[in-house]
Write a protein that holds these residues in place. Sequence first.
Motif, PDB file in Angstrom:
ATOM      1  N   PHE A  79       0.833  -1.195   0.000  1.00 31.12           N
ATOM      2  CA  PHE A  79       0.000   0.000   0.000  1.00 31.12           C
ATOM      3  C   PHE A  79       0.875   1.256   0.000  1.00 31.12           C
ATOM      4  CE2 PHE A  79      -2.698   3.268   1.976  1.00 31.12           C
ATOM      5  CZ  PHE A  79      -3.831   3.166   1.185  1.00 31.12           C
ATOM      6  N   GLU A  80       1.936   1.235   0.803  1.00 34.51           N
ATOM      7  CA  GLU A  80       2.838   2.378   0.848  1.00 34.51           C
ATOM      8  C   GLU A  80       3.526   2.593  -0.502  1.00 34.51           C
ATOM      9  OE1 GLU A  80       3.050   4.567   3.295  1.00 34.51           O
ATOM     10  OE2 GLU A  80       1.449   3.422   4.234  1.00 34.51           O
ATOM     11  N   ARG A  81       3.869   1.505  -1.163  1.00 39.68           N
ATOM     12  CA  ARG A  81       4.521   1.624  -2.471  1.00 39.68           C
ATOM     13  C   ARG A  81       3.570   2.206  -3.513  1.00 39.68           C
ATOM     14  NH1 ARG A  81       7.463  -4.343  -2.408  1.00 39.68           N
ATOM     15  NH2 ARG A  81       8.870  -3.899  -0.654  1.00 39.68           N
ATOM     16  N   PHE A  82       2.325   1.751  -3.517  1.00 39.12           N
ATOM     17  CA  PHE A  82       1.344   2.294  -4.464  1.00 39.12           C
ATOM     18  C   PHE A  82       1.103   3.780  -4.196  1.00 39.12           C
ATOM     19  CE2 PHE A  82      -0.376  -2.178  -5.083  1.00 39.12           C
ATOM     20  CZ  PHE A  82       0.019  -2.254  -6.417  1.00 39.12           C
ATOM     21  N   ARG A  83       1.054   4.134  -2.917  1.00 32.82           N
ATOM     22  CA  ARG A  83       0.782   5.522  -2.570  1.00 32.82           C
ATOM     23  C   ARG A  83       1.902   6.446  -3.043  1.00 32.82           C
ATOM     24  NH1 ARG A  83      -1.776   6.667   3.125  1.00 32.82           N
ATOM     25  NH2 ARG A  83       0.075   5.579   3.892  1.00 32.82           N
ATOM     26  N   ALA A  84       3.127   5.928  -3.096  1.00 30.37           N
ATOM     27  CA  ALA A  84       4.270   6.737  -3.506  1.00 30.37           C
ATOM     28  C   ALA A  84       4.518   6.707  -5.013  1.00 30.37           C
ATOM     29  CB  ALA A  84       5.523   6.260  -2.774  1.00 30.37           C
ATOM     30  N   ASP A  85       3.781   5.884  -5.732  1.00 33.03           N
ATOM     31  CA  ASP A  85       3.983   5.715  -7.169  1.00 33.03           C
ATOM     32  C   ASP A  85       2.930   6.513  -7.931  1.00 33.03           C
ATOM     33  OD1 ASP A  85       4.220   4.804  -9.822  1.00 33.03           O
ATOM     34  OD2 ASP A  85       4.835   2.800  -9.182  1.00 33.03           O
ATOM     35  N   GLN A  86       3.358   7.458  -8.760  1.00 29.32           N
ATOM     36  CA  GLN A  86       2.419   8.341  -9.452  1.00 29.32           C
ATOM     37  C   GLN A  86       1.573   7.622 -10.492  1.00 29.32           C
ATOM     38  OE1 GLN A  86       4.516  11.744 -10.999  1.00 29.32           O
ATOM     39  NE2 GLN A  86       4.913  12.604  -8.961  1.00 29.32           N
ATOM     40  N   ARG A  87       1.914   6.388 -10.820  1.00 29.42           N
ATOM     41  CA  ARG A  87       1.100   5.635 -11.780  1.00 29.42           C
ATOM     42  C   ARG A  87      -0.165   5.085 -11.138  1.00 29.42           C
ATOM     43  NH1 ARG A  87       4.729   0.922 -13.518  1.00 29.42           N
ATOM     44  NH2 ARG A  87       5.101   1.008 -11.260  1.00 29.42           N
ATOM     45  N   PHE A  88      -0.250   5.189  -9.818  1.00 26.12           N
ATOM     46  CA  PHE A  88      -1.365   4.590  -9.094  1.00 26.12           C
ATOM     47  C   PHE A  88      -1.981   5.595  -8.117  1.00 26.12           C
ATOM     48  CE2 PHE A  88       1.633   1.228 -10.205  1.00 26.12           C
ATOM     49  CZ  PHE A  88       0.813   0.346 -10.887  1.00 26.12           C
ATOM     50  N   ALA A  89      -3.117   5.233  -7.599  1.00 26.54           N
ATOM     51  CA  ALA A  89      -3.779   6.007  -6.550  1.00 26.54           C
ATOM     52  C   ALA A  89      -4.237   5.033  -5.468  1.00 26.54           C
ATOM     53  CB  ALA A  89      -4.965   6.775  -7.121  1.00 26.54           C
ATOM     54  N   THR A  90      -4.505   5.539  -4.296  1.00 27.10           N
ATOM     55  CA  THR A  90      -4.944   4.691  -3.191  1.00 27.10           C
ATOM     56  C   THR A  90      -6.138   5.316  -2.492  1.00 27.10           C
ATOM     57  OG1 THR A  90      -3.382   5.753  -1.669  1.00 27.10           O
ATOM     58  CG2 THR A  90      -2.637   3.746  -2.770  1.00 27.10           C
ATOM     59  N   SER A  91      -6.848   4.489  -1.733  1.00 36.37           N
ATOM     60  CA  SER A  91      -7.990   4.948  -0.946  1.00 36.37           C
ATOM     61  C   SER A  91      -8.039   4.119   0.320  1.00 36.37           C
ATOM     62  CB  SER A  91      -9.283   4.775  -1.754  1.00 36.37           C
ATOM     63  OG  SER A  91     -10.393   5.282  -1.054  1.00 36.37           O
ATOM     64  N   GLU A  92      -8.371   4.738   1.430  1.00 36.56           N
ATOM     65  CA  GLU A  92      -8.406   4.003   2.694  1.00 36.56           C
ATOM     66  C   GLU A  92      -9.443   4.606   3.627  1.00 36.56           C
ATOM     67  OE1 GLU A  92      -4.885   4.544   5.237  1.00 36.56           O
ATOM     68  OE2 GLU A  92      -4.254   6.123   3.863  1.00 36.56           O
ATOM     69  N   SER A  93      -9.893   3.778   4.553  1.00 36.75           N
ATOM     70  CA  SER A  93     -10.877   4.223   5.537  1.00 36.75           C
ATOM     71  C   SER A  93     -10.774   3.356   6.783  1.00 36.75           C
ATOM     72  CB  SER A  93     -12.293   4.110   4.972  1.00 36.75           C
ATOM     73  OG  SER A  93     -13.261   4.319   5.994  1.00 36.75           O
ATOM     74  N   PRO A  94     -10.888   3.952   7.973  1.00 37.85           N
ATOM     75  CA  PRO A  94     -11.019   3.127   9.173  1.00 37.85           C
ATOM     76  C   PRO A  94     -12.224   2.204   9.022  1.00 37.85           C
ATOM     77  CG  PRO A  94     -10.685   5.426   9.745  1.00 37.85           C
ATOM     78  CD  PRO A  94     -10.926   5.383   8.274  1.00 37.85           C
ATOM     79  N   SER A  95     -12.083   1.006   9.520  1.00 38.83           N
ATOM     80  CA  SER A  95     -13.145   0.020   9.391  1.00 38.83           C
ATOM     81  C   SER A  95     -13.972  -0.048  10.667  1.00 38.83           C
ATOM     82  CB  SER A  95     -12.529  -1.357   9.116  1.00 38.83           C
ATOM     83  OG  SER A  95     -13.499  -2.379   9.156  1.00 38.83           O
ATOM     84  N   ASN A  96     -15.188  -0.516  10.528  1.00 37.01           N
ATOM     85  CA  ASN A  96     -15.982  -0.803  11.724  1.00 37.01           C
ATOM     86  C   ASN A  96     -15.730  -2.229  12.204  1.00 37.01           C
ATOM     87  OD1 ASN A  96     -17.275  -2.356   9.814  1.00 37.01           O
ATOM     88  ND2 ASN A  96     -19.293  -1.480  10.121  1.00 37.01           N
ATOM     89  N   ARG A  97     -14.847  -2.970  11.517  1.00 36.43           N
ATOM     90  CA  ARG A  97     -14.563  -4.358  11.900  1.00 36.43           C
ATOM     91  C   ARG A  97     -13.571  -4.389  13.059  1.00 36.43           C
ATOM     92  NH1 ARG A  97     -15.186  -9.331   9.770  1.00 36.43           N
ATOM     93  NH2 ARG A  97     -15.917  -8.461   7.796  1.00 36.43           N
ATOM     94  N   LEU A  98     -14.029  -4.918  14.177  1.00 31.69           N
ATOM     95  CA  LEU A  98     -13.158  -5.126  15.326  1.00 31.69           C
ATOM     96  C   LEU A  98     -12.464  -6.477  15.191  1.00 31.69           C
ATOM     97  CD1 LEU A  98     -12.178  -4.328  18.224  1.00 31.69           C
ATOM     98  CD2 LEU A  98     -14.146  -5.618  19.098  1.00 31.69           C
ATOM     99  N   ILE A  99     -11.161  -6.479  15.335  1.00 31.61           N
ATOM    100  CA  ILE A  99     -10.404  -7.724  15.431  1.00 31.61           C
ATOM    101  C   ILE A  99     -10.192  -7.977  16.919  1.00 31.61           C
ATOM    102  CG2 ILE A  99      -8.312  -8.955  14.777  1.00 31.61           C
ATOM    103  CD1 ILE A  99     -10.107  -8.230  12.427  1.00 31.61           C
TER     104      ILE A  99
END
Length: 520
Positions: free
Chosen positions: A243-263
């Motif tokens: 995920f960190e690599r995709f976020r740093a690569d201009q050929r890609f984009a990323t999306s993220e959100s805190p989950s309601n899933r408790l582990i």
Amino acid sequence: MRLRAALLAAALFLPGAAAAQDLLRIGVEAGPTSLDPHYASLITNIAFAGHVFEPLVQQDSRQNLRPAVASSWRVVDDLTWEFTIDPKARFHDGAPVTWEDVAFTIQRAGNVPNSPSSFSYATRVVTAVEDAGKGVVRIRTRVPTPLLANNLALVMIVSKKHGEAATTQDYNSGKAMIGTGPFRHVSWQPGSPFVAERSPDFHGPAPVFARVEFRPIAAAASRVAALNAGDVDLIEIVPPEQFERFRADQRFATSESPSNRLIFLTVDSDREQSPHIRAKDGSPISNPMRDARVRRALSLAINRQALAERVLRGQALPAGDLGPPGYFGTSPDLTAEPLDLDAARRLMAEAGFPQGFAVQINGPNDRFVNDEQVVQAIAQMWTRLGIAATVETRPRGVWLSEAAQLKYSVNLAGFSPNPEVLGMLETQVHSWNTSLGLGSANRGRFSNPEVDRLIQQARETMNDDMRARLTREATHRAVREQTALIPLYFQVNTWAMRRGVTYEARTDEMTLAQSAGQAR
């Protein structure tokens, strides 16, 4: 001419070609187990069903209720709800949605033969579905049910005409796949891509992409490779380091959100003899997990911050409550407890286990992000408490089956309440009670009469403020005083995509084609 044809054919395999064709290719961890929208109440199945079908009301990316088949809804009294059907909501054959379709759906949803995970939890309280006139459907319940609309948000409305004689196989073959959703079914077979096309008559916002293809790619590394190669446009559940690599690569984009899933960890707090607990010399002992002091000691011996930062590389939020911050029914004071080995050792000594004991920790190795590494890390943390902890992980299918059969003493689990903490209390904490339909996923068989009383009172309280207070009290007693289970962290949901594609991250982990768009 041949050169032109060859260049055109080659272009179809370029990473950007999918956008030109208005096709979205999505790499997902798993496809549905069935296209029958009522076959199994599993998040993956519900997500796929939500492309072809709609519920009465739906949850947005933050799980707030929004119109779907119903344009509005209201509580008439404690036992009565009314839903106004959107007159523009039409099945793919052009037929309008009627109250009879709603009645048929609610009757069917909890009674599908051979269902491994029934929707009866959402429908069993309904005593009648009536035509109130002018497109209004009246639903009566046996008891006050404040979460009725939220529960029905996961139950897809099907056509009585096409569904009355339909079997699960008829949905799987596509024969009965006639809904009101934003896409129309094109093709699917188990293990193969799910393909759908945009419905031209959909009554809501039109999806950006005209055609979507979901490709099941179980291994995270393979999903990453597929995106890198341009074989897909969007992937879900991205490993933290990638995920960190995709976020740093201009050929890609990323999306993220805190989950309601408790582990969290389930702990066997019921049986006198637990299958994977022994004295350190291997001899049998009475189950120490039955003592709340031992359960709390094990919780205090876990460094949640280290799990979040090191094992999960920041893709987790340490947990002390059953829902993430801001979730209905959460408590500001139930923050993640810090590591406290001294307090944990005192509790173990008070409980009569100053030297600890031996325990096996179980969990999946392909269900949650870095799940096997998490289990290994917890085992190492517990050794500092004097616990001789070993680890055994299983593929998700075996793990789910064995957990349901109560074959574990300690197990790594995950659950997403919908969309209140009360949903967690009802299924994971309340005593196992088949007649009430409560405690259905209480794998540790925790049981406390006072906690049960608070949960039962909360689930029939229509007043939001009172329900929130009861929920907080039940959670505090269950988690902080009794350690019914051991909260660890909330996942962070992640997606990666080629540049030019966007995705609205969701707290419920669903990957939906209608949540994807094109960058402007």
